[in-house]
Design a protein around this motif. Structure first.
Motif, PDB file in Angstrom:
ATOM      1  N   PRO A 764     -29.924 -40.836  10.141  1.00 28.31           N
ATOM      2  CA  PRO A 764     -29.459 -39.911   9.098  1.00 28.31           C
ATOM      3  C   PRO A 764     -27.937 -39.912   9.029  1.00 28.31           C
ATOM      4  CG  PRO A 764     -30.998 -38.830  10.634  1.00 28.31           C
ATOM      5  CD  PRO A 764     -30.616 -40.139  11.241  1.00 28.31           C
ATOM      6  N   ASP A 765     -27.399 -39.379   7.937  1.00 26.97           N
ATOM      7  CA  ASP A 765     -25.958 -39.174   7.863  1.00 26.97           C
ATOM      8  C   ASP A 765     -25.504 -38.287   9.023  1.00 26.97           C
ATOM      9  OD1 ASP A 765     -26.001 -40.567   5.521  1.00 26.97           O
ATOM     10  OD2 ASP A 765     -25.754 -38.824   4.212  1.00 26.97           O
ATOM     11  N   GLU A 766     -24.281 -38.520   9.484  1.00 26.11           N
ATOM     12  CA  GLU A 766     -23.741 -37.667  10.537  1.00 26.11           C
ATOM     13  C   GLU A 766     -23.289 -36.328   9.954  1.00 26.11           C
ATOM     14  OE1 GLU A 766     -20.792 -39.612  12.895  1.00 26.11           O
ATOM     15  OE2 GLU A 766     -21.991 -41.447  13.133  1.00 26.11           O
ATOM     16  N   ILE A 767     -23.274 -35.324  10.805  1.00 26.27           N
ATOM     17  CA  ILE A 767     -22.877 -33.983  10.371  1.00 26.27           C
ATOM     18  C   ILE A 767     -21.384 -33.942  10.060  1.00 26.27           C
ATOM     19  CG2 ILE A 767     -22.659 -31.570  11.086  1.00 26.27           C
ATOM     20  CD1 ILE A 767     -25.098 -31.995  12.872  1.00 26.27           C
ATOM     21  N   ASP A 768     -21.054 -33.382   8.912  1.00 26.44           N
ATOM     22  CA  ASP A 768     -19.664 -33.123   8.539  1.00 26.44           C
ATOM     23  C   ASP A 768     -19.473 -31.612   8.589  1.00 26.44           C
ATOM     24  OD1 ASP A 768     -17.167 -32.860   7.478  1.00 26.44           O
ATOM     25  OD2 ASP A 768     -17.674 -33.633   5.486  1.00 26.44           O
ATOM     26  N   THR A 769     -18.718 -31.114   9.584  1.00 27.74           N
ATOM     27  CA  THR A 769     -18.594 -29.666   9.783  1.00 27.74           C
ATOM     28  C   THR A 769     -17.760 -28.983   8.708  1.00 27.74           C
ATOM     29  OG1 THR A 769     -16.593 -29.794  11.138  1.00 27.74           O
ATOM     30  CG2 THR A 769     -18.707 -30.054  12.269  1.00 27.74           C
ATOM     31  N   LYS A 770     -16.872 -29.743   8.053  1.00 34.87           N
ATOM     32  CA  LYS A 770     -15.963 -29.186   7.050  1.00 34.87           C
ATOM     33  C   LYS A 770     -15.181 -27.996   7.614  1.00 34.87           C
ATOM     34  CE  LYS A 770     -19.005 -30.778   3.373  1.00 34.87           C
ATOM     35  NZ  LYS A 770     -19.858 -30.433   2.223  1.00 34.87           N
ATOM     36  N   GLY A 771     -14.910 -28.085   8.923  1.00 32.46           N
ATOM     37  CA  GLY A 771     -14.097 -27.064   9.562  1.00 32.46           C
ATOM     38  C   GLY A 771     -14.870 -25.966  10.258  1.00 32.46           C
ATOM     39  N   ASP A 772     -16.188 -25.859   9.995  1.00 33.66           N
ATOM     40  CA  ASP A 772     -16.984 -24.821  10.652  1.00 33.66           C
ATOM     41  C   ASP A 772     -17.672 -25.439  11.861  1.00 33.66           C
ATOM     42  OD1 ASP A 772     -18.745 -22.899  11.512  1.00 33.66           O
ATOM     43  OD2 ASP A 772     -19.441 -22.356   9.517  1.00 33.66           O
ATOM     44  N   VAL A 773     -17.115 -25.242  13.046  1.00 35.47           N
ATOM     45  CA  VAL A 773     -17.602 -25.942  14.234  1.00 35.47           C
ATOM     46  C   VAL A 773     -18.968 -25.433  14.689  1.00 35.47           C
ATOM     47  CG1 VAL A 773     -15.301 -26.539  15.034  1.00 35.47           C
ATOM     48  CG2 VAL A 773     -16.321 -24.362  15.754  1.00 35.47           C
ATOM     49  N   SER A 774     -19.398 -24.267  14.187  1.00 38.00           N
ATOM     50  CA  SER A 774     -20.745 -23.799  14.531  1.00 38.00           C
ATOM     51  C   SER A 774     -21.811 -24.714  13.938  1.00 38.00           C
ATOM     52  CB  SER A 774     -20.957 -22.365  14.027  1.00 38.00           C
ATOM     53  OG  SER A 774     -20.101 -21.467  14.704  1.00 38.00           O
ATOM     54  N   THR A 775     -21.455 -25.439  12.865  1.00 37.04           N
ATOM     55  CA  THR A 775     -22.401 -26.309  12.186  1.00 37.04           C
ATOM     56  C   THR A 775     -23.005 -27.350  13.119  1.00 37.04           C
ATOM     57  OG1 THR A 775     -21.204 -26.027  10.104  1.00 37.04           O
ATOM     58  CG2 THR A 775     -22.653 -27.946  10.288  1.00 37.04           C
ATOM     59  N   ASN A 776     -22.183 -27.926  13.995  1.00 36.69           N
ATOM     60  CA  ASN A 776     -22.701 -28.924  14.938  1.00 36.69           C
ATOM     61  C   ASN A 776     -22.541 -28.470  16.383  1.00 36.69           C
ATOM     62  OD1 ASN A 776     -19.967 -29.141  15.291  1.00 36.69           O
ATOM     63  ND2 ASN A 776     -19.864 -31.367  14.996  1.00 36.69           N
ATOM     64  N   LEU A 777     -22.409 -27.145  16.554  1.00 34.79           N
ATOM     65  CA  LEU A 777     -22.226 -26.541  17.875  1.00 34.79           C
ATOM     66  C   LEU A 777     -21.100 -27.222  18.651  1.00 34.79           C
ATOM     67  CD1 LEU A 777     -25.863 -25.690  19.041  1.00 34.79           C
ATOM     68  CD2 LEU A 777     -24.209 -24.281  17.805  1.00 34.79           C
ATOM     69  N   GLY A 778     -19.969 -27.287  17.996  1.00 31.33           N
ATOM     70  CA  GLY A 778     -18.782 -27.819  18.648  1.00 31.33           C
ATOM     71  C   GLY A 778     -18.862 -29.297  18.927  1.00 31.33           C
ATOM     72  N   GLY A 779     -19.572 -30.047  18.104  1.00 31.87           N
ATOM     73  CA  GLY A 779     -19.666 -31.493  18.266  1.00 31.87           C
ATOM     74  C   GLY A 779     -20.823 -31.943  19.140  1.00 31.87           C
ATOM     75  N   ARG A 780     -21.600 -30.994  19.662  1.00 29.36           N
ATOM     76  CA  ARG A 780     -22.715 -31.362  20.527  1.00 29.36           C
ATOM     77  C   ARG A 780     -23.786 -32.145  19.773  1.00 29.36           C
ATOM     78  NH1 ARG A 780     -20.431 -26.814  22.474  1.00 29.36           N
ATOM     79  NH2 ARG A 780     -20.507 -26.394  24.729  1.00 29.36           N
ATOM     80  N   PHE A 781     -23.936 -31.852  18.490  1.00 30.33           N
ATOM     81  CA  PHE A 781     -24.907 -32.553  17.660  1.00 30.33           C
ATOM     82  C   PHE A 781     -24.199 -33.536  16.736  1.00 30.33           C
ATOM     83  CE2 PHE A 781     -27.225 -28.855  18.990  1.00 30.33           C
ATOM     84  CZ  PHE A 781     -28.534 -29.294  19.132  1.00 30.33           C
ATOM     85  N   LYS A 782     -24.662 -34.756  16.753  1.00 36.75           N
ATOM     86  CA  LYS A 782     -24.108 -35.786  15.879  1.00 36.75           C
ATOM     87  C   LYS A 782     -24.891 -35.868  14.574  1.00 36.75           C
ATOM     88  CE  LYS A 782     -22.934 -40.747  15.915  1.00 36.75           C
ATOM     89  NZ  LYS A 782     -22.948 -41.987  16.747  1.00 36.75           N
ATOM     90  N   TYR A 783     -26.217 -35.699  14.679  1.00 33.13           N
ATOM     91  CA  TYR A 783     -27.096 -35.819  13.519  1.00 33.13           C
ATOM     92  C   TYR A 783     -27.739 -34.466  13.205  1.00 33.13           C
ATOM     93  CZ  TYR A 783     -26.600 -40.753  14.719  1.00 33.13           C
ATOM     94  OH  TYR A 783     -26.086 -41.985  15.022  1.00 33.13           O
ATOM     95  N   PRO A 784     -28.147 -34.268  11.962  1.00 37.41           N
ATOM     96  CA  PRO A 784     -28.726 -32.971  11.581  1.00 37.41           C
ATOM     97  C   PRO A 784     -30.049 -32.724  12.299  1.00 37.41           C
ATOM     98  CG  PRO A 784     -29.055 -34.595   9.844  1.00 37.41           C
ATOM     99  CD  PRO A 784     -28.143 -35.230  10.847  1.00 37.41           C
ATOM    100  N   TRP A 785     -30.273 -31.489  12.682  1.00 43.13           N
ATOM    101  CA  TRP A 785     -31.543 -31.128  13.306  1.00 43.13           C
ATOM    102  C   TRP A 785     -32.261 -30.028  12.525  1.00 43.13           C
ATOM    103  CZ3 TRP A 785     -26.945 -29.034  14.502  1.00 43.13           C
ATOM    104  CH2 TRP A 785     -26.865 -27.672  14.749  1.00 43.13           C
ATOM    105  N   GLU A 786     -31.523 -29.209  11.810  1.00 42.08           N
ATOM    106  CA  GLU A 786     -32.167 -28.144  11.042  1.00 42.08           C
ATOM    107  C   GLU A 786     -32.833 -28.677   9.773  1.00 42.08           C
ATOM    108  OE1 GLU A 786     -30.244 -24.182  11.015  1.00 42.08           O
ATOM    109  OE2 GLU A 786     -28.473 -25.280  11.691  1.00 42.08           O
ATOM    110  N   VAL A 787     -32.416 -29.849   9.282  1.00 41.65           N
ATOM    111  CA  VAL A 787     -33.015 -30.464   8.096  1.00 41.65           C
ATOM    112  C   VAL A 787     -33.349 -31.921   8.411  1.00 41.65           C
ATOM    113  CG1 VAL A 787     -31.967 -28.919   6.410  1.00 41.65           C
ATOM    114  CG2 VAL A 787     -30.706 -30.934   7.180  1.00 41.65           C
TER     115      VAL A 787
END
Length: 805
Positions: A764-787
């Motif tokens: 899948p595409d890698e996560i782009d946080t767009k500045g909100d680090v909660s989106t990927n839990l501070g970089g811990r997640f590279k790929y989406p898991w919620e979708v």
């Protein structure tokens, strides 16, 4: 020549999906003209193309041709409107993987075994995954090796089968052959060298007396973990960039499939009792034990483990909590069917049970300090049902009449964990279930139904069904359905359609589930409480209504075309309106005050403070949805030289929208929680967490001792939405996953096959946080898991050896 109506599809513009009769389908099935199905809504059996409603009939060989080792994943690559993907870092959900039909959530697809209702899972999905807040059947507990075929009814069927059949019905037909047996061995690994798996399954049939039969399937399998964690090199979530983060760029994370060991035994027995009838019993038991992983507890998060986890003489380096599950699933049916005068009679009793026990390992309870255990029994859940039903049917020339009754008792149990697992802060990563979370609740329901089918002419069929149901906890429901079909041009062109109402009773889990979870929200570690719908806090303090049944209105219109014996095409449009969907609310937390200092003017914060939590969640009827879509299936096969070419293309478009306003409890609306109650991110789990487009193109060729399958599955784009800021939304584009299966008959009895799943190593595409680090839990997640569209293991190689006797 055999035609298959299996959903495999492709995007409208791009890809076609093709599938075939891999690994040598049974020769007697090859001789049939069209596939006959029994999942036609308790009316008489009909061929797929002449059925008034859309049905896919997928053989065991076709499931095997996907190269997937579990039933839910195989069906994902065989039916475009069905989805199930591996979940990760989601407690017990990682051991189940929510599965759904038409994107309507696991709760709204009814699963049958040999036409009898299978029990629901004990687990309710409460983590941030697709299907959040839902309960479904444990499809991993049904071994593919025990299946003869699977029938997928893509139409509402509550009027025939009762609750849960809003999206459709999946009917697993177990093997009953006695003339042969098979031993299958398999092993595989990913291209990164992890995820090693192996297993064996054995199937055989025995004659009993003159006309009786017993078919038995036994299976064992094991898989190792995979890890596709991000490598941030620093922890933006906690604002830490130190020597530890630089020395541990993945922050100690394991993000991927869990370790899992599984064993199962299934049987299918038929024993004639006279010329007029036979006794039957079928079902099985599956046991799974697995290990998944929580967020790594870094030294700057938990400063010490009191020497409990760190080997003597080594420096403390944090620790990786493990989430251990034991899953037990049992389902057995016994009954008698035969003739009672001119009537066909089928009476049966079914027992089904699912148990999930939780254990948290390699962690501590910081409140206990050096006296903490490092492994905790954290409680568990159990769901069981006992079902009795009786069906009577008869043909009166061109008229078919059927009626019946069903009684069901359901039981939901939540067991508390050891005291150390929930004492004060609780076991780090998963505080155990507390005494106040323990429940043992029952409910009963009785349903009666009637169905009639009238072949007005040899081409024109009309059917109707009604069902009345009474539940001890929420009351009555009446559902109806009517469908019809007209054949033109010597059965080469069929017009079909149906209109029906449906319902889904709120599950006992949704009514009585409660717990406390440790979660990270906005960079803060917090205890989040889920209160059950029967609690005084939810019903009295917050004014939330008692859970009621969901109601649906389904319309399906389609055509089936068979211009030649080698080609069939079907297209079906559907519209499903659901009112009063049960949802799991968003986080209701502090607005103006803080934990320990709640605002005296905010009654919601007073509730949080008095219960020692930072936020709460609950279940309620609050949203209406409309789902519309289309299924298109094309099957073609043709002899080429001395071989046979099979082409199958299927496509699904599916779109769900929220209809009208979300019903927010008054106290929440009046205190500024309207946007938090079911925020944009929670809404997106309903509307955009599953692909709106999915297509499968399968191309197969059988020649002499060789068989080749080349399958392409297109998973359309999905969109993750930020809870409050649309600028942080991300759409993950659609991708094509290609599978290659090569098989060779070494002898008449021995076959060998090689599988390459995800041939081109698509992620899948890698996560782009767009500045909100909660989106990927501070970089811990590279790929989406919620979708998650199709997982992120990459390429997997698999080798199969099959010996038949």
């Amino acid at each position: 020549m055999k035609m298959k109506t299996m959903s495999k599809s492709l995007p409208i513009v791009a890809i076609l999906a093709l599938s075939s009769n891999a690994y040598g389908q049974e020769k007697e099935r090859e001789k049939t003209v069209e596939e006959v199905v029994i999942t036609t809504g308790r009316s008489k059996s009909r061929t797929v193309l002449s059925s008034p409603v859309p049905i896919d009939n997928v053989s065991a060989a076709q499931l095997k041709a996907t190269g997937q080792t579990s039933f839910d994943k195989a069906l994902t690559f065989a039916i475009p409107s069905f989805n199930s993907t591996q979940q990760t870092v989601s407690d017990a959900t990682a051991h189940f993987d929510p599965a759904d039909l038409r994107g309507l959530g696991p709760s709204r697809t009814l699963v049958l075994i040999n036409g009898k209702r299978k029990n629901q899972s004990a687990l309710i999905y409460v983590n941030d995954t697709p299907g959040k807040g839902e309960v479904g059947s444990d499809m991993k507990s049904i071994p593919s090796a025990a299946m003869q075929n699977v029938e997928v009814l893509r139409d509402g069927a509550s009027a025939q089968y009762g609750s849960d059949a809003i999206a459709g019905v999946i009917n697993v037909i177990l093997k009953n052959n006695v003339s042969k047996g098979a031993l299958n061995l398999f092993s595989g690994v990913t291209s990164k060298g992890d995820g090693f798996n192996y297993g064996a399954d054995f199937n055989t049939g025995l004659k009993i007396a003159e006309k009786g039969s017993l078919n038995i399937t036994v299976g064992l399998s094991h898989q190792n973990k995979t890890n596709r964690a991000g490598s941030p090199g620093k922890d933006e979530l906690f604002g830490v960039d130190d020597a530890w983060t630089r020395a541990n760029p993945t922050l100690g994370m394991n993000v991927g499939q869990p370790i899992m060991t599984s064993g199962s035994i299934f049987l299918n027995l038929e024993l004639p009792t006279s010329e007029l009838g036979k006794f039957y019993t079928f079902g099985g038991t599956t046991i799974r034990k697995g290990t998944s992983y929580a967020l790594y507890r870094t030294p700057y998060w938990i400063p010490t483990d009191y020497g409990l986890l760190t080997p003597s003489g080594e420096a403390y380096n944090g620790f990786q909590p493990e989430f251990l599950t034991e899953v037990y699933d049992h389902n057995f049916t016994s009954g008698w069917k035969g003739k009672l005068g001119q009537w066909k009679l089928d009476g049966s009793a079914t027992y089904g049970a699912s148990t999930v026990n939780y254990e948290v390992g390699n962690t501590i309870n910081t409140s206990l300090g050096a006296n903490s255990p490092t492994k905790f029994k954290a409680g568990g859940h159990q769901f069981s049902n006992i079902i009795g039903n009786i069906d009577l049917s008869r043909d009166f020339g061109n008229v078919f009449v059927g009626f019946g009754a069903e009684a069901r008792n359901e039981n939901f149990i939540a067991k508390e964990g050891d005291e150390a697992s929930y004492f004060e802060s609780g076991a780090s990563s998963f505080p155990g279930l507390q005494p106040q979370n323990a429940v043992n609740e029952n409910r009963q329901n009785v349903g009666v139904y009637s169905t009639v089918g009238w072949d007005i002419t040899k081409d024109f069929l009309l059917e109707g069904a009604v069902r009345y149901e009474n539940f001890s906890d929420f009351g009555n429901n009446f559902s109806w359905k009517t469908d019809g079909r007209y054949k033109f041009l010597d059965d080469k062109f069929v017009v079909r359609g149906s209109v029906s109402t449906g319902f889904r009773a709120p599950s006992l889990h949704q009514i009585f589930y409660s717990n406390v979870q440790t979660k990270i929200t906005g960079g803060t570690v917090a205890n989040q409480g889920t209160f059950n719908n029967a609690s005084s806090i939810i019903r009295n303090d917050l004014g939330v209504a008692k859970l009621d049944a969901e109601k649906s209105f389904n319309v399906t219109v389609g055509v089936a075309v068979k211009p030649t014996n080698n080609l069939s095409i079907t297209a079906d449009f559907y519209s499903i309106k659901i009112d009063n969907r049960v949802l799991f609310s968003g986080d209701i937390g502090y607005k103006t005050g803080t934990p320990g200092s709640p605002s005296p003017t905010n009654p919601v914060e007073q509730i949080l403070s008095s219960n020692g939590i930072t936020s709460l969640k609950f279940f309620t009827n609050a949203v209406n949805t409309i789902t519309q879509g289309i299924d298109v299936v094309l099957n073609y096969n043709h002899p080429i030289s001395t071989g046979k070419l099979t082409l199958m293309t299927a496509y699904n478009y599916n779109d769900t929208k929220i209809d009208g306003q979300i019903e927010v409890p008054t106290i929440l609306r009046n205190n500024g929680y309207a946007d938090n109650f079911f925020d944009r991110k929670e809404q997106s789990r309903i509307t955009s967490a599953r692909p709106k487009q999915k297509a499968i193109i399968g191309l197969g060729y059988d020649w002499s001792k060789f068989n080749v399958n080349f399958n392409n599955t297109y998973f359309g784009e999905v969109t993750w939405k930020h809870a409050s800021d649309a600028a942080n939304d991300q759409t993950f584009k659609g991708k094509v996953v290609t599978d290659l299966i090569l098989a060779y008959d070494v002898t008449k009895k021995l076959k060998v096959s090689g599988v390459v799943n995800n041939l081109f190593n698509i992620y899948p595409d890698e996560i782009d946080t767009k500045g909100d680090v909660s989106t990927n839990l501070g970089g811990r997640f590279k790929y989406p898991w919620e979708v998650n569209q199709f997982g992120f293991n990459g390429t997997t190689f698999l080798l199969n050896l099959n010996y038949s006797f």
